[in-house]
Design an enzyme around this catalytic site. Structure first.
Site, short mmCIF file in Angstrom:
data_model
loop_
_atom_site.label_atom_id
_atom_site.label_comp_id
_atom_site.label_asym_id
_atom_site.label_seq_id
_atom_site.Cartn_x
_atom_site.Cartn_y
_atom_site.Cartn_z
N HIS A 58 15.55 -29.17 53.24
CA HIS A 58 14.95 -28.10 52.42
C HIS A 58 15.92 -27.81 51.28
O HIS A 58 17.03 -27.33 51.53
CB HIS A 58 14.73 -26.84 53.26
CG HIS A 58 13.76 -27.05 54.39
ND1 HIS A 58 12.40 -26.86 54.26
CD2 HIS A 58 13.94 -27.47 55.67
CE1 HIS A 58 11.79 -27.13 55.41
NE2 HIS A 58 12.72 -27.51 56.28
N HIS A 177 4.96 -30.80 61.86
CA HIS A 177 5.77 -29.75 62.49
C HIS A 177 4.97 -29.33 63.72
O HIS A 177 3.98 -28.60 63.60
CB HIS A 177 5.95 -28.60 61.49
CG HIS A 177 6.57 -27.37 62.06
ND1 HIS A 177 7.76 -26.85 61.59
CD2 HIS A 177 6.16 -26.53 63.05
CE1 HIS A 177 8.06 -25.75 62.27
NE2 HIS A 177 7.10 -25.53 63.15
N ASP A 303 16.93 -31.37 58.93
CA ASP A 303 16.25 -30.06 58.79
C ASP A 303 17.21 -29.04 58.16
O ASP A 303 17.22 -27.86 58.54
CB ASP A 303 15.72 -29.55 60.13
CG ASP A 303 14.67 -28.44 59.94
OD1 ASP A 303 14.34 -28.12 58.77
OD2 ASP A 303 14.19 -27.91 60.95
N PRO A 321 14.47 -18.51 60.40
CA PRO A 321 15.00 -19.62 61.19
C PRO A 321 15.53 -20.73 60.28
O PRO A 321 14.95 -21.00 59.22
CB PRO A 321 13.77 -20.10 61.96
CG PRO A 321 12.61 -19.74 61.09
CD PRO A 321 13.00 -18.52 60.30
#
Ligand code: DOR
Length: 433
Positions: A58, A177, A303, A321
Site C-alpha cells: 500500500h 482479500h 502487505d 489495521p
C-alpha cells in the site's frame, strides 16, 4: 557505466564469483573479469539473488501522502531489495479507473527506484457491487495485470464469479482479500483464548477459510486463476492443498508478520499489532511456515500498510489495521525460514522473486542470475545484523511491529535494470547515479 559485483555467492552457493553488468544486463560471470571502467561493489561473502517482487503493498498515493508516497514507498521497497512492487487499489480516489492506475505507473517510473505496478480495483469504489472497467485499466500505460479490492472482500459470489470469468478473457489475475464480512462484524483480533481474555471481539478463521473454499470452486467453474492475499490460517493452507489436488489454479501469499508474530503480541493492547487479517495462533504460524517451505503457499508479500500516528497510537478499537513491511521483509524471512532450515537461498529467491513474478507474468523480473539476463538484482549480507527503528525507515509512517528488534540478514545493494538504486543499505537518488 558498467557495474562489477565482486566476490558474490550466487543463490548463496560457492564458489564466490564476480558478476559484470553492462547496459542493464548481466554480461559476464567469473573471476578476473576485465572491468576497467566499472563501478566496483566489493561484496565478498554476500548473496546475490534476483530482485524481489512484492505482490501486495500500500503506497497510499493518491490521497494519504501524509502516510506514504510513491517516492517514499519506492525508497522503502528498494531498501528492502525489491525491484518491482504492486501498489494496492485502496487509495483515495480508488484505483478503479485508468486515470489513477496510469498515474501510479507513471509516478513510479519518474521516481525510478522500483517498478510500481498499479493494482486495479475489481469493483467500483471497492464497494463490491459493480465491476470496474478492468479492460480499460489493463489496456492503459500502467498495463494493469492484477486486480484486487484488498482491504475489502469481494463477498458477493455472483460479482466474484463474473470478475473471475472476465479476468481469464483479459489475461489478468484476481486477488481476493478473503474475509466473509458477516463473520467479522466488529472484529478486532483473532477469535481465540487471547482475544476472549482481553475482551476483544473475535475474527474467526472460518471468515477467511469459507471465502478461500468458495473462490477455489468459483475459479474451477470459471476456468480461471485466483490468488489469495495474506493467507493467515492453518486451515487456508489445507484448503490450498486440497484445491491444487483438484487441479484448481489457485495461488497464495503470506506476509512476513504472519510468519513471525502471533496473537500473544496483543497482550499490551498496542495497536501497532492490529492488522487484517489478524495475528493468529502459534499453530497457524507454524502451518504457514511449512506451507511456504513446501510450496503450498507460493510466495511472501508484505502487505506494507503505512498508517499515521494518530491512527495507530489510539484505543485498539479505533486504530486502523496494518503494518510496515517492505524494509524488514527479507530479515524476517531469514529469521523464520532460513535460520530454522525451512528454506535455503534458492528457496528465498523462489518465494520473494521468482514465484511472484510468475504469478503476475512479469517477463523481466524473477529471472535466473545468468549471463544475458536483465540485471534486476539484490545483494544480501547474511551476517549483518541491524536494529529496527521505525523513525529511521524510509516510509513516511513509522508503524513497524518490529521496533527495537535486532534482525539478521540485510539487503546492502539493489540494482534495477543494472542501475544501483541502493548501495551500503542507503538509497541512491537518480542524481547520484
Ligand atoms: O491490515 C491491513 N491493512 N489489511 C488490509 O487488508 C488493508 C491494509 C490497509 O490498507 O491498511
Amino acid at each position: 557505466m558498467s557495474v562489477l559485483l565482486r566476490g558474490v555467492l550466487i543463490y548463496g552457493e560457492e564458489p564466490a564469483t564476480d558478476v559484470l553488468i553492462d547496459d542493464g544486463q548481466i554480461v559476464a560471470i567469473g573471476t578476473d573479469l576485465d572491468a576497467a571502467d566499472a563501478d566496483v561493489v566489493e561484496a565478498a561473502g554476500q548473496i546475490l539473488l534476483p530482485g524481489f517482487v512484492d505482490l501486495h503493498t500500500h503506497l497510499r498515493e493518491p490521497g494519504r501522502e501524509d502516510t506514504e508516497t510513491i517516492e517514499t514507498g519506492s525508497a522503502a521497497a528498494a531498501l528492502g531489495g525489491y525491484t518491482a512492487v504492486f501498489a494496492m487499489a485502496n487509495t483515495s480516489p480508488v484505483a478503479d479507473s485508468v486515470v489513477v492506475t496510469d498515474h501510479v505507473w507513471r509516478r513510479g517510473q519518474e521516481v525510478g527506484l522500483v517498478d510500481v505496478h498499479p493494482v486495479g480495483a475489481i469493483t467500483v469504489g471497492l464497494a463490491g457491487k459493480q465491476l470496474a472497467e478492468m479492460a480499460t485499466m489493463a489496456a492503459g500505460v500502467g498495463k494493469v495485470r492484477l486486480f484486487s479490492d484488498d482491504g475489502h472482500c469481494v463477498d458477493d459470489p455472483l460479482i466474484m464469479r463474473r470478475a473471475l470469468e472476465y479476468s481469464s478473457s483479459l489475461g489478468v489475475l484476481i486477488a481476493q482479500h478473503a474475509e466473509e464480512p458477516r463473520l467479522t462484524v466488529g472484529a478486532l483480533a483473532h477469535e481465540g483464548p487471547t482475544a476472549a481474555r482481553l475482551g476483544l471481539a473475535g475474527w474467526p478463521r472460518a471468515a477467511e477459510e469459507s471465502i478461500v473454499a468458495r473462490d477455489a470452486l468459483l475459479a474451477r467453474d470459471a476456468g480461471s486463476r485466483v490468488h489469495i492475499c495474506h493467507a493467515s490460517t492453518a486451515g487456508t493452507v489445507e484448503l490450498l492443498k486440497w484445491a491444487r489436488g483438484q487441479g484448481i489454479s489457485i495461488t497464495a501469499e503470506v506476509t512476513p508478520h504472519h510468519l513471525l508474530l502471533d496473537d500473544s503480541r496483543l497482550e499490551t493492547y498496542d495497536a501497532v499489532n492490529k492488522v487484517n487479517p489478524p495475528l493468529r495462533e502459534a499453530s497457524d504460524v507454524e502451518a504457514l511456515r511449512r506451507g511456504l517451505a513446501d510450496g503450498t503457499v507460493d510466495c511472501v508479500a508484505t502487505d506494507h500498510a503505512p498508517h499515521a500516528e494518530q491512527d495507530k497510537c489510539c484505543e485498539f478499537s479505533q486504530a486502523r489495521p496494518g503494518m510496515l513491511g517492505l524494509e524488514t521483509a527479507l530479515s524476517i524471512v531469514v529469521q523464520t525460514m532460513v535460520e530454522p532450515g525451512l528454506l535455503d537461498w534458492r528457496g528465498v529467491a523462489r518465494v520473494m522473486s521468482e514465484r511472484p513474478a510468475e504469478i503476475v507474468g512479469l517477463p523481466d523480473q524473477g529471472r535466473p542470475v545468468e549471463v544475458g539476463e536483465i540485471a534486476n538484482l539484490t545483494l544480501v549480507d547474511p551476517n549483518a545484523s541491524w536494529t529496527v527503528v521505525g523513525k529511521d525507515l524510509a516510509s513516511v509512517a513509522h508503524n513497524t511491529p518490529f521496533e527495537a528488534m535486532t534482525l539478521r540478514g540485510r539487503v546492502t545493494t539493489t540494482l534495477l535494470r543494472g542501475r544501483i538504486t541502493v548501495r551500503d543499505s542507503a538509497v541512491r537518488t537518480s542524481s547520484e547515479v
